[in-house]
Design an enzyme around this catalytic site. Structure first.
Site, PDB file in Angstrom:
ATOM      1  N   ASP A 112      56.096   3.397  96.625  1.00 44.69           N
ATOM      2  CA  ASP A 112      55.988   4.541  95.718  1.00 44.69           C
ATOM      3  C   ASP A 112      55.956   5.863  96.489  1.00 44.69           C
ATOM      4  O   ASP A 112      55.112   6.718  96.241  1.00 44.69           O
ATOM      5  CB  ASP A 112      54.746   4.388  94.832  1.00 44.69           C
ATOM      6  CG  ASP A 112      54.674   5.431  93.721  1.00 44.69           C
ATOM      7  OD1 ASP A 112      55.738   5.922  93.297  1.00 44.69           O
ATOM      8  OD2 ASP A 112      53.552   5.751  93.289  1.00 44.69           O
TER       9      ASP A 112
ATOM     10  N   HIS B 265      51.778   8.143  92.944  1.00 46.41           N
ATOM     11  CA  HIS B 265      51.124   7.952  91.647  1.00 46.41           C
ATOM     12  C   HIS B 265      49.711   7.420  91.784  1.00 46.41           C
ATOM     13  O   HIS B 265      48.940   7.457  90.831  1.00 46.41           O
ATOM     14  CB  HIS B 265      51.938   6.994  90.770  1.00 46.41           C
ATOM     15  CG  HIS B 265      53.271   7.523  90.381  1.00 46.41           C
ATOM     16  ND1 HIS B 265      54.411   7.250  91.094  1.00 46.41           N
ATOM     17  CD2 HIS B 265      53.648   8.322  89.352  1.00 46.41           C
ATOM     18  CE1 HIS B 265      55.437   7.856  90.529  1.00 46.41           C
ATOM     19  NE2 HIS B 265      55.006   8.513  89.475  1.00 46.41           N
TER      20      HIS B 265
ATOM     21  N   HIS C 202      53.761  17.218  81.397  1.00 43.43           N
ATOM     22  CA  HIS C 202      53.908  16.652  82.734  1.00 43.43           C
ATOM     23  C   HIS C 202      55.338  16.810  83.234  1.00 43.43           C
ATOM     24  O   HIS C 202      55.575  17.304  84.350  1.00 43.43           O
ATOM     25  CB  HIS C 202      53.498  15.173  82.692  1.00 43.43           C
ATOM     26  CG  HIS C 202      53.624  14.434  83.986  1.00 43.43           C
ATOM     27  ND1 HIS C 202      52.526  14.038  84.716  1.00 43.43           N
ATOM     28  CD2 HIS C 202      54.706  14.000  84.668  1.00 43.43           C
ATOM     29  CE1 HIS C 202      52.935  13.392  85.803  1.00 43.43           C
ATOM     30  NE2 HIS C 202      54.252  13.362  85.790  1.00 43.43           N
ATOM     31  N   GLU C 203      56.318  16.399  82.424  1.00 42.87           N
ATOM     32  CA  GLU C 203      57.716  16.444  82.863  1.00 42.87           C
ATOM     33  C   GLU C 203      58.183  17.882  83.113  1.00 42.87           C
ATOM     34  O   GLU C 203      58.828  18.171  84.130  1.00 42.87           O
ATOM     35  CB  GLU C 203      58.625  15.779  81.825  1.00 42.87           C
ATOM     36  CG  GLU C 203      58.311  14.334  81.499  1.00 42.87           C
ATOM     37  CD  GLU C 203      58.219  13.450  82.721  1.00 42.87           C
ATOM     38  OE1 GLU C 203      58.860  13.761  83.749  1.00 42.87           O
ATOM     39  OE2 GLU C 203      57.498  12.448  82.672  1.00 42.87           O
TER      40      GLU C 203
ATOM     41  N   TYR D 158      58.494  15.134  97.319  1.00 42.58           N
ATOM     42  CA  TYR D 158      57.996  13.995  96.545  1.00 42.58           C
ATOM     43  C   TYR D 158      57.712  12.783  97.431  1.00 42.58           C
ATOM     44  O   TYR D 158      58.328  11.726  97.293  1.00 42.58           O
ATOM     45  CB  TYR D 158      58.986  13.653  95.446  1.00 42.58           C
ATOM     46  CG  TYR D 158      58.386  12.916  94.277  1.00 42.58           C
ATOM     47  CD1 TYR D 158      57.454  13.537  93.445  1.00 42.58           C
ATOM     48  CD2 TYR D 158      58.748  11.607  93.998  1.00 42.58           C
ATOM     49  CE1 TYR D 158      56.914  12.874  92.372  1.00 42.58           C
ATOM     50  CE2 TYR D 158      58.210  10.922  92.922  1.00 42.58           C
ATOM     51  CZ  TYR D 158      57.289  11.563  92.125  1.00 42.58           C
ATOM     52  OH  TYR D 158      56.731  10.883  91.053  1.00 42.58           O
TER      53      TYR D 158
ATOM     54  N   GLU E 216      52.623  15.052  91.564  1.00 43.22           N
ATOM     55  CA  GLU E 216      52.215  14.263  90.397  1.00 43.22           C
ATOM     56  C   GLU E 216      50.937  14.814  89.770  1.00 43.22           C
ATOM     57  O   GLU E 216      50.832  14.954  88.550  1.00 43.22           O
ATOM     58  CB  GLU E 216      52.006  12.805  90.805  1.00 43.22           C
ATOM     59  CG  GLU E 216      53.263  11.979  90.809  1.00 43.22           C
ATOM     60  CD  GLU E 216      53.895  11.901  89.429  1.00 43.22           C
ATOM     61  OE1 GLU E 216      53.175  11.649  88.451  1.00 43.22           O
ATOM     62  OE2 GLU E 216      55.113  12.100  89.336  1.00 43.22           O
TER      63      GLU E 216
ATOM     64  N   HIS F  40      56.964  19.294  86.365  1.00 37.12           N
ATOM     65  CA  HIS F  40      57.749  18.894  87.536  1.00 37.12           C
ATOM     66  C   HIS F  40      58.852  19.918  87.811  1.00 37.12           C
ATOM     67  O   HIS F  40      59.149  20.246  88.963  1.00 37.12           O
ATOM     68  CB  HIS F  40      58.360  17.512  87.331  1.00 37.12           C
ATOM     69  CG  HIS F  40      57.441  16.383  87.660  1.00 37.12           C
ATOM     70  ND1 HIS F  40      56.851  16.234  88.896  1.00 37.12           N
ATOM     71  CD2 HIS F  40      57.004  15.338  86.922  1.00 37.12           C
ATOM     72  CE1 HIS F  40      56.100  15.147  88.914  1.00 37.12           C
ATOM     73  NE2 HIS F  40      56.169  14.586  87.713  1.00 37.12           N
TER      74      HIS F  40
END
Length: 514
Positions: free
Chosen positions: A433, A438, A354-355, A369, A378, A358
């Site tokens: 958010d 998310h 996941h990271e 974002y 995301e 990004h």
């Protein structure tokens, strides 16, 4: 990556978009595709042949063919090529930024898709804007100071992890193009910072801040006690967590922050047996970063985050009892967890996938974002994490401690288990958010699950998602645009009459994205 608690959720039903392609049918001569609000995001089909000795010339000529559809007068003077590449099938994808007075307009881009001059589609976002100024009244150094003050970054409490530079851009605000300096601030400290700060270039006021630290609520021997083989480097009698075996110009490296927030230290071992308790998080970070690199290289031939072999840097033991992991624009950073709800955040390959994704998205589509593009940012990271892990459709379950209140962060199979919508009829309208990035990611997450399970292959689904991100999505692509992008990608890879194409149509339709 963590669940944001939204106290007030305003639900809205969104009108279906004008985008429709019959299952299995080849594209018509020309189709204008729009989102649920009626904004054009794609013109596709047989758009004719354009001339030009360079990709930029051909792209500008192609844009003139769709100027009425998008609403601009002419391409020359309004667009400037950013980059162009030829994909594995010979199609050129040329990305162009909208410009006013020669200055880039943030978030307004076009991508021209053509093969030997034959144009097959144009992806993009355009809105006519009135500029508020033609030149800056403050110096770029002043803008940098304003951005640092806005984010609270000081030399005493933070370590900058990226160069500070102020780029003059027009920022769309309503019908205006506000002249601003875009300052990207990347720093490690008690509160990590990865923000784009837009400073008004006339009066120095803060026009907008986009915080890109995506929070996660969120092992030699790894975090879960399993034994792994890791590549290390022997230097001056000590072994370092540095892998130089990959076909990249950089290396894969893991370093230790020793529960601090600004300094980093090399991870070393005397006998190359990494079996102490404090080494476990580093073992996993190193091993899983290599696993993610290998997936991208072996399946889509991408060489690291930037596709040019850049170093993959991981930092472990960030802060104390830190329930988080994040990509800060330079590093993958992992907290230890609080020992009650969460273990070390590097202990799950889907989290690391996941990271890293990004970072890939930052270098490809650059999805902003916030709002729907942020939810796609995301979701694309979730999808690639699930593809690389290949085990289930839960995110981060391996670092959740039984009895701690969490079993996972999200489910792609059933987003509603963790309070996320699985259909556009449940879309959450919120200012929290960054517009619910998310939360609303549950909708494209469910679409990816639908597609991957319908065709029986996470790998094929991952290839489609990657090619869409690289070639067919701009920084402000929304859900309807993502449907169009993935359909264009699956058509390019497998054909518009393939069963994959039909399955993908159904996957999006079943979550209410048309």
């Amino acid at each position: 990556m963590n669940k944001k608690l939204v106290t007030t959720l305003v639900m809205s039903s969104l009108v279906a978009s004008a985008f429709a392609i019959n299952a299995g049918a080849a594209p018509a001569d020309k189709q204008v595709l729009k989102n649920e609000k009626g904004a054009v995001h794609n013109v596709v089909g047989k758009l004719g042949k354009v001339s030009g000795s360079t990709a930029e010339e051909r792209a500008l000529n192609a844009l003139d063919r769709v100027k009425a559809d998008f609403g601009f007068a002419k391409a020359t003077g309004n667009f400037k090529a950013k980059e162009s590449h030829v994909d594995e099938l010979g199609t050129s994808h040329t990305k162009l930024n909208n410009v006013i007075n020669g200055i880039e307009v943030f978030g307004q881009q076009m991508i021209v898709h053509e093969n030997a001059g034959e144009v097959s589609g144009i992806t993009g976002t355009y809105k006519a804007l009135v500029p508020t100024a033609t030149k800056a009244s403050i110096e770029s150094s002043t803008a940098v100071d304003k951005a640092l003050a806005e984010t609270g970054v000081t030399p005493e409490g933070y370590q900058l992890t990226g160069a500070l530079a102020a780029q003059l851009v027009y920022l769309p605000v309503g019908n205006q193009a506000v002249l601003t300096y875009k300052v990207s601030v990347n720093a490690l400290g008690d509160t990590p910072v990865n923000s784009d700060v837009f400073v008004n270039a006339v009066d120095g006021s803060i026009t907008k801040v986009i915080n890109k630290v995506e929070n996660v609520v969120g092992t030699g021997i790894g975090v879960l006690g399993d034994t792994k083989s890791i590549n290390t480097t022997l230097k001056s009698g000590a072994y370092y967590l540095e892998d130089t075996t990959k076909p990249m110009t950089g290396i894969i490296r893991t370093r230790d922050m020793k529960n601090r927030t600004s300094l980093m230290y090399d991870m070393t071992d005397a006998d190359n047996v990494w079996n102490t308790t404090t080494q476990r998080a580093a073992v996993d970070a190193q091993f899983y970063a290599g696993q993610v690199y290998d997936w991208y290289k072996n399946n889509v031939n991408r060489n690291s985050i930037d596709d040019n072999g850049m170093t993959l840097d991981s930092l472990v033991h960030y802060s104390k009892n830190y329930n988080n992991a994040f990509w800060n624009g330079t590093y993958m950073v992992y907290g230890d967890g609080d020992g009650v709800q969460f273990r070390n955040f590097s202990g799950a390959v889907d989290v690391i996938g996941h990271e890293l994704t990004h970072g890939v998205t930052e270098k490809t589509s650059g999805l902003v974002y916030q709002d729907q593009s942020g939810a796609l940012n995301e979701s694309w990271s979730d999808a690639m994490g699930a593809v690389i892990e290949g085990k289930n459709w839960l995110m981060g379950e391996d670092i959740c401690i039984p009895g701690g209140g969490y079993t996972a962060f999200r489910s792609m199979q059933d987003p509603t288990i963790y309070g996320d919508p699985d259909n556009m009829s449940k879309y959450v309208v919120t200012t929290s958010d960054n517009g619910g990035v998310h939360t609303n990611s549950g909708i494209p997450n469910k679409a990816f699950y639908n597609f991957a399970t319908a065709i029986g292959s996470r790998t094929i689904a991952g290839k489609v998602w990657y090619q869409a991100d690289r070639d067919y999505m701009t920084s402000t692509t929304d859900f309807s645009g993502a449907r169009a992008a993935t359909l264009q990608a699956v058509a390019a890879l497998y054909g518009s009459t393939s069963s994959y194409y039909t399955a993908l149509q159904s996957a999006w339709t079943n979550v209410g994205v048309n």
